[in-house]
Motif scaffolding. Structure first.
Motif, PDB file in Angstrom:
ATOM      1  N   GLU A 178      18.641  -0.797   8.168  1.00 45.09           N
ATOM      2  CA  GLU A 178      19.389  -1.849   7.486  1.00 45.09           C
ATOM      3  C   GLU A 178      18.404  -2.880   6.941  1.00 45.09           C
ATOM      4  OE1 GLU A 178      22.654  -2.651   6.913  1.00 45.09           O
ATOM      5  OE2 GLU A 178      23.126  -0.576   7.440  1.00 45.09           O
ATOM      6  N   PRO A 179      18.575  -3.293   5.713  1.00 43.95           N
ATOM      7  CA  PRO A 179      17.667  -4.312   5.174  1.00 43.95           C
ATOM      8  C   PRO A 179      17.839  -5.625   5.910  1.00 43.95           C
ATOM      9  CG  PRO A 179      19.546  -3.976   3.717  1.00 43.95           C
ATOM     10  CD  PRO A 179      19.622  -2.902   4.763  1.00 43.95           C
ATOM     11  N   VAL A 180      16.754  -6.369   6.015  1.00 41.96           N
ATOM     12  CA  VAL A 180      16.810  -7.685   6.649  1.00 41.96           C
ATOM     13  C   VAL A 180      17.376  -8.668   5.637  1.00 41.96           C
ATOM     14  CG1 VAL A 180      15.478  -9.536   7.694  1.00 41.96           C
ATOM     15  CG2 VAL A 180      14.849  -7.154   8.114  1.00 41.96           C
ATOM     16  N   ARG A 181      18.468  -9.319   6.017  1.00 42.47           N
ATOM     17  CA  ARG A 181      19.136 -10.250   5.115  1.00 42.47           C
ATOM     18  C   ARG A 181      18.934 -11.677   5.605  1.00 42.47           C
ATOM     19  NH1 ARG A 181      22.723  -5.868   5.516  1.00 42.47           N
ATOM     20  NH2 ARG A 181      23.180  -4.876   3.507  1.00 42.47           N
ATOM     21  N   PRO A 182      18.997 -12.640   4.694  1.00 40.57           N
ATOM     22  CA  PRO A 182      18.856 -14.043   5.109  1.00 40.57           C
ATOM     23  C   PRO A 182      20.071 -14.486   5.910  1.00 40.57           C
ATOM     24  CG  PRO A 182      19.447 -13.906   2.791  1.00 40.57           C
ATOM     25  CD  PRO A 182      19.152 -12.506   3.236  1.00 40.57           C
ATOM     26  N   GLY A 183      19.916 -15.605   6.649  1.00 38.16           N
ATOM     27  CA  GLY A 183      21.029 -16.129   7.430  1.00 38.16           C
ATOM     28  C   GLY A 183      21.048 -15.568   8.836  1.00 38.16           C
ATOM     29  N   ILE A 184      22.159 -15.814   9.523  1.00 39.95           N
ATOM     30  CA  ILE A 184      22.311 -15.406  10.919  1.00 39.95           C
ATOM     31  C   ILE A 184      22.825 -13.972  10.975  1.00 39.95           C
ATOM     32  CG2 ILE A 184      23.561 -15.899  13.049  1.00 39.95           C
ATOM     33  CD1 ILE A 184      23.667 -18.787  12.186  1.00 39.95           C
ATOM     34  N   PRO A 185      22.270 -13.131  11.861  1.00 46.39           N
ATOM     35  CA  PRO A 185      22.765 -11.755  11.983  1.00 46.39           C
ATOM     36  C   PRO A 185      24.264 -11.731  12.271  1.00 46.39           C
ATOM     37  CG  PRO A 185      20.748 -12.055  13.248  1.00 46.39           C
ATOM     38  CD  PRO A 185      21.166 -13.410  12.785  1.00 46.39           C
ATOM     39  N   GLN A 186      24.927 -10.718  11.746  1.00 42.61           N
ATOM     40  CA  GLN A 186      26.364 -10.609  11.942  1.00 42.61           C
ATOM     41  C   GLN A 186      26.684 -10.292  13.398  1.00 42.61           C
ATOM     42  OE1 GLN A 186      28.758 -11.330   9.593  1.00 42.61           O
ATOM     43  NE2 GLN A 186      26.903 -12.084   8.597  1.00 42.61           N
ATOM     44  N   ASP A 187      27.816 -10.815  13.853  1.00 42.37           N
ATOM     45  CA  ASP A 187      28.259 -10.614  15.229  1.00 42.37           C
ATOM     46  C   ASP A 187      29.744 -10.286  15.161  1.00 42.37           C
ATOM     47  OD1 ASP A 187      28.994 -10.709  17.871  1.00 42.37           O
ATOM     48  OD2 ASP A 187      27.864 -12.520  18.329  1.00 42.37           O
ATOM     49  N   ASP A 188      30.066  -9.019  15.364  1.00 44.30           N
ATOM     50  CA  ASP A 188      31.460  -8.589  15.228  1.00 44.30           C
ATOM     51  C   ASP A 188      32.255  -8.737  16.515  1.00 44.30           C
ATOM     52  OD1 ASP A 188      30.964  -7.880  12.596  1.00 44.30           O
ATOM     53  OD2 ASP A 188      30.321  -5.849  13.135  1.00 44.30           O
ATOM     54  N   GLN A 189      31.606  -9.209  17.577  1.00 48.78           N
ATOM     55  CA  GLN A 189      32.283  -9.297  18.861  1.00 48.78           C
ATOM     56  C   GLN A 189      32.718 -10.713  19.212  1.00 48.78           C
ATOM     57  OE1 GLN A 189      32.959  -6.391  20.353  1.00 48.78           O
ATOM     58  NE2 GLN A 189      31.911  -5.500  18.572  1.00 48.78           N
ATOM     59  N   ARG A 190      32.157 -11.703  18.522  1.00 50.40           N
ATOM     60  CA  ARG A 190      32.482 -13.092  18.839  1.00 50.40           C
ATOM     61  C   ARG A 190      32.837 -13.864  17.580  1.00 50.40           C
ATOM     62  NH1 ARG A 190      27.272 -14.964  22.123  1.00 50.40           N
ATOM     63  NH2 ARG A 190      26.284 -13.678  20.520  1.00 50.40           N
ATOM     64  N   HIS A 191      33.692 -14.869  17.755  1.00 55.98           N
ATOM     65  CA  HIS A 191      34.051 -15.737  16.648  1.00 55.98           C
ATOM     66  C   HIS A 191      32.924 -16.732  16.397  1.00 55.98           C
ATOM     67  CE1 HIS A 191      38.144 -14.272  16.365  1.00 55.98           C
ATOM     68  NE2 HIS A 191      38.284 -14.424  17.661  1.00 55.98           N
ATOM     69  N   ARG A 192      32.574 -16.894  15.142  1.00 60.27           N
ATOM     70  CA  ARG A 192      31.538 -17.844  14.782  1.00 60.27           C
ATOM     71  C   ARG A 192      32.130 -19.248  14.674  1.00 60.27           C
ATOM     72  NH1 ARG A 192      26.896 -16.036  13.608  1.00 60.27           N
ATOM     73  NH2 ARG A 192      26.510 -13.895  12.960  1.00 60.27           N
ATOM     74  N   VAL A 193      31.528 -20.182  15.381  1.00 60.55           N
ATOM     75  CA  VAL A 193      31.962 -21.577  15.360  1.00 60.55           C
ATOM     76  C   VAL A 193      30.738 -22.442  15.081  1.00 60.55           C
ATOM     77  CG1 VAL A 193      32.954 -23.458  16.713  1.00 60.55           C
ATOM     78  CG2 VAL A 193      33.868 -21.134  16.956  1.00 60.55           C
ATOM     79  N   ALA A 194      30.862 -23.371  14.135  1.00 64.74           N
ATOM     80  CA  ALA A 194      29.752 -24.259  13.781  1.00 64.74           C
ATOM     81  C   ALA A 194      29.913 -25.603  14.452  1.00 64.74           C
ATOM     82  CB  ALA A 194      29.700 -24.440  12.260  1.00 64.74           C
ATOM     83  N   LEU A 195      28.821 -26.121  14.992  1.00 61.72           N
ATOM     84  CA  LEU A 195      28.779 -27.483  15.528  1.00 61.72           C
ATOM     85  C   LEU A 195      27.958 -28.334  14.579  1.00 61.72           C
ATOM     86  CD1 LEU A 195      29.277 -29.546  17.834  1.00 61.72           C
ATOM     87  CD2 LEU A 195      27.113 -28.769  18.829  1.00 61.72           C
ATOM     88  N   LEU A 196      28.588 -29.325  13.958  1.00 60.51           N
ATOM     89  CA  LEU A 196      27.918 -30.207  13.001  1.00 60.51           C
ATOM     90  C   LEU A 196      27.720 -31.574  13.654  1.00 60.51           C
ATOM     91  CD1 LEU A 196      28.762 -27.929  11.051  1.00 60.51           C
ATOM     92  CD2 LEU A 196      29.309 -29.699   9.364  1.00 60.51           C
ATOM     93  N   VAL A 197      26.478 -31.859  14.040  1.00 60.45           N
ATOM     94  CA  VAL A 197      26.139 -33.140  14.661  1.00 60.45           C
ATOM     95  C   VAL A 197      24.746 -33.554  14.212  1.00 60.45           C
ATOM     96  CG1 VAL A 197      27.590 -32.960  16.737  1.00 60.45           C
ATOM     97  CG2 VAL A 197      25.320 -31.903  16.720  1.00 60.45           C
ATOM     98  N   PRO A 198      24.414 -34.852  14.311  1.00 65.02           N
ATOM     99  CA  PRO A 198      23.049 -35.278  13.970  1.00 65.02           C
ATOM    100  C   PRO A 198      22.073 -34.863  15.060  1.00 65.02           C
ATOM    101  CG  PRO A 198      24.350 -37.142  14.748  1.00 65.02           C
ATOM    102  CD  PRO A 198      25.289 -35.988  14.629  1.00 65.02           C
ATOM    103  N   MET A 199      21.085 -34.042  14.708  1.00 60.82           N
ATOM    104  CA  MET A 199      20.061 -33.600  15.663  1.00 60.82           C
ATOM    105  C   MET A 199      18.722 -34.275  15.382  1.00 60.82           C
ATOM    106  SD  MET A 199      21.735 -31.608  17.668  1.00 60.82           S
ATOM    107  CE  MET A 199      20.505 -30.648  18.555  1.00 60.82           C
TER     108      MET A 199
END
Length: 399
Positions: A55-76
């Protein structure tokens, strides 16, 4: 971006951590000389391998078909990095405590722009956004998330930014004022005064006080504003007419600012008045240390579970948490609960957020009203001899 692998909120075995172990087996193959082949000093031929098409290496986060993706947006990073990191740590604890295998949380720094952080989160395939922290960031994120049909569970306490798919989880000053005024009225107080800072928070506190006192059929005899200087605070107290006695006075500001006003209050028309505070007092770890505040009341989320949480947090991260970080813990509990019915590949079930029964967490019971603002079950606390003491417990539900 920092990614949280596993994390925890209210009502489940608190702070039990899990460890994951894995094993890897290796295998090798060797060439075999066919029977009857002539002997030779050359090494045996290598077996032919089938052509590989990785599989070609694609930009971004690897796909995960087993878990729901949730984003946390906070100042780090930047000026609010401390509270942002504390919230991020709390979400890690929540996932660990719930042992959820259905949710994957990735953290996006909003210090470089909340809108760009939201776009990256949506491009990465996140179906729910937790955060951001500041109301102006919620305004920037909401239209971007709404266009992608991604709900936003914000940590802001500004009810004006709720709606269009954005929900507000922050501690509302209006609810705090309503709760403490209600308790004061039940204690026989009918005449109220107030000191409020110049600005939006003061304006909203004034409106909340007027509504709350009206509901209790009492009277607001005077509301005075100040600019947070000692001289301005003293002048505001002295502007309360001597002909307008009051039994309770709301100081809609931090505990430290309230403490500055009390000596002047006691020396003028409020010698025996009960001092009332807001939810801001519960974020001050030293609120009980100020003797001027002794006997004052304020309403906020329950503190019973917070103390246990703070100990576990300190043990894990080596420092005390920000009081606001419990919202991060609780929103993960909410997410994990709803994830049981959240089908993979489908949008987040927003309707599940509108449960009449609400949710429970470290900060007690809460539910969202029709406007998307968290309605919280609050307790009333009294500052007494260097400690905060609960004098009116929070209800456990919304019956």
């Amino acid at each position: 971006m920092a990614e949280a692998i596993v994390k925890p909120q209210r009502g489940m075995g608190l702070f039990r951590m899990i460890a994951l172990a894995g094993a890897m087996a290796l295998s090798a193959c060797s060439g075999i000389v066919p029977r009857g082949a002539p002997e030779t000093n050359q090494p045996p031929p290598r077996p032919t391998r089938p052509a590989e098409n990785p599989e070609p290496v694609r930009p971004g986060i690897p796909q995960d078909d087993q878990r729901h993706r949730v984003a946390l947006l906070v100042p780090m990073s930047g000026t609010n990095a401390g509270v942002g990191q504390s919230i991020a740590n709390a979400t890690q604890m929540a996932l660990l405590d719930t042992k959820s295998e259905k949710v994957r949380i990735t953290t996006y720094d909003t210090a470089g722009g909340a809108a760009s952080a939201a776009r990256r989160a949506i491009e990465d395939g996140n179906g729910l956004i937790l955060g951001p922290l500041l109301s102006e960031d919620v305004r920037a994120v909401t239209p971007i998330a709404a266009a992608a049909k991604v709900p936003v569970l914000s940590f802001s306490n500004d009810s004006s930014v709720a709606g269009n798919g954005a929900f507000i989880l922050g501690y509302s000053p209006a609810q705090s004022i309503e709760r403490v005024v209600s308790y004061a009225a039940k204690s026989g107080m009918t005449q109220f005064a107030a000191l409020v800072p110049i600005g939006l928070y003061g304006e909203r506190a004034s409106d909340a006080l007027l509504r709350a006192v009206r509901q209790q059929k009492g009277d607001v005899v005077s509301i005075q504003t100040y600019n947070r200087s000692r001289a301005s605070i003293d002048a505001a107290v002295k502007r309360i007419p001597a002909t307008s006695p009051y039994q309770a006075i709301l100081i809609a500001d931090s505990a430290g600012t309230a403490a500055l006003a009390i000596p002047t209050i006691r020396a003028t028309t409020g010698a025996s008045a009960k001092v009332l505070g807001t939810e801001l007092w519960n974020t001050d770890s030293a609120v009980g240390d100020n003797k001027a505040l002794n006997g004052a009341w304020f309403a906020s989320v329950p503190d019973g579970l917070y103390r246990q949480y703070a100990e576990k947090y300190r043990s894990r991260f080596g420092k005390a948490p920000y009081r606001l970080s419990t919202i991060g813990y609780d929103v993960v509990l909410l997410t994990v609960r709803i994830a049981r019915d959240w089908k993979m590949g489908q949008p987040f079930p927003v309707s599940d957020l509108m449960s009449d029964d609400g949710f429970a967490g470290l900060d007690g019971a809460f539910r969202f009203n029709k406007n998307g603002v968290a309605q919280r079950a609050l307790e009333v606390q009294e500052i007494r001899d260097g400690q905060t003491v609960t004098i009116s417990p929070a209800p456990s539900n919304f019956d």
